[in-house]
Design an enzyme around this catalytic site. Sequence first.
Site, PDB file in Angstrom:
ATOM      1  N   GLN A 125       0.834  -1.207   0.000  1.00  0.00           N
ATOM      2  CA  GLN A 125       0.000   0.000   0.000  1.00  0.00           C
ATOM      3  C   GLN A 125       0.871   1.261   0.000  1.00  0.00           C
ATOM      4  OE1 GLN A 125      -3.146   0.685  -0.451  1.00  0.00           O
ATOM      5  NE2 GLN A 125      -3.727  -1.451  -0.745  1.00  0.00           N
ATOM      6  N   SER A 126       1.903   1.280  -0.802  1.00  0.00           N
ATOM      7  CA  SER A 126       2.815   2.426  -0.841  1.00  0.00           C
ATOM      8  C   SER A 126       2.157   3.653  -1.490  1.00  0.00           C
ATOM      9  CB  SER A 126       4.067   2.050  -1.637  1.00  0.00           C
ATOM     10  OG  SER A 126       4.851   3.203  -1.883  1.00  0.00           O
TER      11      SER A 126
END
Length: 342
Positions: free
Chosen positions: A77-78
């Site tokens: 989930q960058s």
Amino acid sequence: MTLEVLDRFPRAALMTGPTPLERLDRLSEKLGIDLWIKRDDLSTLSFGGNKNRQLEYYFGAAQAAGADTVLITGAVQSNYARIAAAAAARLGLKAILQLEDRVPGMGETYATSGNVLLGEILDAEFMRYPEGEDEAGADRALRARAEDLRRAGRVPFVIPLGLANPPLGALGYMRAAEEIQRQAPDFDAMVVASGSGLTHAGLLAGVKALGLPTPVFGSCVRRPAADQTARLTEVCARLETLLEIEGLIQPEDIRVWDKALTPGYGRIGEPARTALTTMARHEGLFLDPVYTAKSFAAVLGLVEEGTVAPGTRVLFVHTGGLPAIFAYQEELATGAAVKAEP
Ligand SMILES: *Cc1c(COP(=O)(O)O)cnc(C)c1O
């Protein structure tokens, strides 16, 4: 020193102007301090966030090198990867996002929603890295891929994560310090998330370069205080090397607070959950579960433990990350709407 030194570095324009700086009236009253928020969650591209400011310098370097493709690594989930993909789209480059398995035991929503979904819409290319705690290895994997692209006639540019690189992204937060000082001078304290440390180090370096005495507190989101202090020390040293200046940041300037880190990177503990709901329910503003819930928890914690005294003029830097709220659906949902009676 002035911030003219920043003019030496090529910069791609990803910010269209200053982000808002607002007073949080209800939380000020609740906490007994004079609390302000820097809305970097409203920075221009793709739901905003601190990476817009950092990426101006990486994309500046990429364009100066004639790159046609950028490669970047981060958690599944960058936000960094998502904003890099958006910046690449805007500038007409291709983006390759390497997603590391950094947060074990997460479900389907984490793997597919939020930033991952946005990356797909942006038509980024994905690669995976099985290890979440090996920055040098993750960078090596990116460089190996870049080498393949180069052999195929492309011009790749790697945005590295590991410590052993010039901290170009920190330059964006030196500029932010100047922007803040123009908007509302003389805060008694600033609080920001501290992960890779580029945001924290840049803000601190900017404050020091402007000659301000303001302490900058970094709230640990990735590693405990001792480790983060060591990391910040290294990032600041590399930033001084990049700027060709010495003695800008002293050891006592590095302030980290880690009591909201629990139970670890990318996981929500009680301090973060309380911070997220407190902000929403007093100000109607959202925090993300991975970073800003933990940095705002530091504001609450520093006030509670007395490190920040009553009446202090505090700036909380909102660094964005909001798409991740939807990736943490399973962790955040209360089910109140589903359970409601007719
Ligand atoms: C990456 C990120 C941070 C941490 O910034 P660093 O420069 O890596 O320390 C904080 N908040 C959000 C929303 C982020 O995406």
